[in-house]
Design a protein around this motif. Structure first.
Motif, mmCIF file in Angstrom:
data_model
loop_
_atom_site.group_PDB
_atom_site.id
_atom_site.type_symbol
_atom_site.label_atom_id
_atom_site.label_comp_id
_atom_site.label_asym_id
_atom_site.label_seq_id
_atom_site.Cartn_x
_atom_site.Cartn_y
_atom_site.Cartn_z
ATOM 1 N N ASP A 23 0.872 -1.174 0.000
ATOM 2 C CA ASP A 23 0.000 0.000 0.000
ATOM 3 C C ASP A 23 0.913 1.229 0.000
ATOM 4 O O ASP A 23 1.543 1.542 1.023
ATOM 5 N N ASP A 25 0.423 4.457 0.005
ATOM 6 C CA ASP A 25 0.087 5.545 0.927
ATOM 7 C C ASP A 25 0.524 5.208 2.352
ATOM 8 O O ASP A 25 1.041 6.061 3.084
ATOM 9 N N GLU A 28 4.307 5.657 2.505
ATOM 10 C CA GLU A 28 4.709 7.067 2.591
ATOM 11 C C GLU A 28 4.405 7.644 3.975
ATOM 12 O O GLU A 28 5.207 8.394 4.538
ATOM 13 N N ALA A 29 3.255 7.283 4.528
ATOM 14 C CA ALA A 29 2.905 7.773 5.870
ATOM 15 C C ALA A 29 3.920 7.291 6.904
ATOM 16 O O ALA A 29 4.349 8.060 7.780
ATOM 17 N N LYS A 345 -3.146 0.588 -5.358
ATOM 18 C CA LYS A 345 -3.823 1.764 -4.800
ATOM 19 C C LYS A 345 -5.201 1.885 -5.445
ATOM 20 O O LYS A 345 -5.306 1.790 -6.680
#
Lengths: 362, 362
Positions: A23, A25, A28-29, A345
């Motif tokens: 995933d 996102d 990146e988080a 995504k």
């Protein structure tokens, strides 16, 4: 490459299982959260490659900031990182033997690839390899700070090895490595912090003793995802070797709820019997050192048995052909089993990343 | 190929560790012993590819005699076997989904690749794939004989699925598969034999019921290394799917002392501390589902801890750089981690065999 081109943009339903799914996102988080935690502090993160073995993830980690370079668990991983453009690597382990020390020296022609040492024999062969290749190899003396694996004792033993490194032509004494691996998974945060401080004390004391003896210490490196917030705040620690925070797994999620699970294993139900379903992955496709995988999005479901190519799931209403997403208990050994990760995504395949370091390649 | 050429004939000392090492004499002795055990009997051996994942070993097994064909645990293994020239394969598992059933059908253009089924949905998609590819796929109905994994119940449930297979255009009902996986590791030989007879009874009864109902049963396939001598003597069992006997491991050595350990993991000592040594392999290079590896030739030594890239050994006098040979507790998952095996005889590298099936390739 051609397989990648044919997959990008397609719906995730075309992924053939079992497959590793990322995933982007969540990744990146996690990288942002770790980078922000170190912003403005003297200590840097040296992300560990062993948790994902994917050069693309390593570059994302470098780009996230607060970074010293990359940590690798073995020479082959360092070779893959350097081949993929990483310029600063620490092999947080001993590299032993004529061929391997020669390869390590060769890597230092185009990059900085440091290594940990804990024996005179190894220091001697590293020096020989460096001189043969006409390079200088940066060396950290590994100190055992309570894990009882590699490393010499803090204090005089460490000083003695540091002196030998300093006196060895071809080597540069760069500092110390100490890994508080016995503390990283302690469930209670306060107890974990206490054990970190206890473990790191002798390491930073040894640093001061080295400096007092006239041996400059550029780097003291240690720590992991379980201890980054305490280790990274101790004066005299320059780098935290956190790895699992990037992709996470079910075991680390228990001690580090602030990071998101970014890596899962996509499976297909291949058999449904009275009271259970069987999905098409087993111990050859998911690392189970810390227990069976968890079933994502289905807290009522449980993996009760893992064979080589099967997991047995109870509490799940499923039909043959249904997709089931699993969260590995241990992500590091899971990535070691796959050659690629699907970046998914919004239900679509965004990319396919090779896992260059997977498998037991010497 | 060029790497292989440069290694053959060299002393084993040049092998970079960790490395998988095969003793070819032990392999041949194991294959001969198994072949002789089945000589003159109606039952054949269908060696399991999953234990070694090496097409060269599969061909040696075929050449040893008393053989029905090769067993594979998944479609990708069958593809590797067929690509390597194996002509008769049973995928002893469900192959589910549009892409995989299409690939299975395609394999049947140049070879016989049978598959196990245990659901109506899967039978329907296999028939569709066979018709699309204009081939016939031979199908065994999987029967649960006590392991509680895949498979339908013996008796009427099995007959009902067999009828559907028989009525499905593109499929050929070839018989039954039942795996007594719950019995293969029972330490006491008499108890093991008793549980085998108990498990196999309903399977052979179902065979007779099918034949009485006018459905010819060509193949009843089951068994493993732990049960080959009892399963292979039961009337109505045509094939034994033994795998581990070829290379063996520490777990099977306990129940099958008549076979020799032919596969080991060669390691190097990278650190020596007070009371223990650390060698350069861990859970990313040796399968530990059945416990840590054993130290070959050193019964006084013991592996007390396994990390991802380290084993901690006590009771061994060693120096940094020494070679240590380990016997995996679980050979199947160990071969899954390596890309090649060094064939070593008399201290020299005789050959290097690729492990085509390693890694979690879907």
């Amino acid at each position: 490459v051609s397989e990648r081109r044919s997959l990008v943009g397609k719906p995730a339903e075309v992924i053939v299982t079992p497959a590793l799914v990322l995933d982007p996102d969540a990744l990146e988080a996690n990288l942002t959260l770790m980078a922000e935690g170190f912003r403005g502090r003297p200590c840097r993160v040296r992300p560990h490659f062993k948790g994902h073995k994917c050069v693309t993830v390593a570059h994302r980690q470098l780009a996230a900031g607060s970074i010293a370079g990359i940590t690798c668990a073995k020479l082959a991983e360092a070779e893959q990182c350097v081949a993929g453009g990483v310029r600063d690597v620490l092999v947080a382990n001993q590299v032993v033997g004529e061929e391997k020390t020669r390869r390590l020296a060769a890597l230092n022609r185009g990059a900085t690839v440091r290594v940990a040492v804990d024996s005179l024999d190894n220091i001697a062969e590293l020096g020989e390899a460096a001189r043969q290749a006409n390079v200088t190899i940066g060396v950290l003396v590994e100190v055992d700070i309570g894990m009882a694996r590699c490393g010499v004792r803090p204090g005089p033993e460490t000083l003695a090895l540091a002196e030998v490194v300093t006196a060895t032509e071809g080597l540069r004494f760069d500092g110390l490595q100490g890994y508080e691996g016995h503390a990283v998974m302690i469930p209670d945060p306060e107890e974990r912090r206490r054990r970190v401080v206890e473990a790191m004390g002798p390491l930073t004391e040894t640093r001061r003793a080295l400096e007092a003896a006239g041996m400059p210490v550029r780097i003291v490196s240690g720590g992991g995802t379980g201890t980054y917030d305490s280790t990274g705040k101790i004066e005299g620690i320059d780098e935290v070797q956190a790895g699992s925070y990037a992709l996470m797994d079910a075991a680390y999620k228990k001690v580090r709820p602030e990071f998101a699970v970014a890596r899962t294993v996509l499976t297909t139900v291949i058999s449904v019997q009275d009271g259970y379903a069987i999905a098409d992955v087993g111990s050859k496709g998911v690392g189970c050192e810390f227990g069976p995988p968890s079933v994502a999005d289905h807290p009522e479901a449980e993996v009760v048995k893992v064979s080589e190519e099967h997991v047995k799931v109870v509490g799940l209403r499923a039909r043959v052909g249904d997709r089931v997403t699993l969260i590995p208990s241990h992500g590091c050994t899971t990535n070691n089993l796959y050659r690629k990760m699907y970046v998914v995504k919004g239900g679509r395949i965004e990319d396919v990343w090779p896992i260059e370091g997977s498998g037991c390649v010497e």
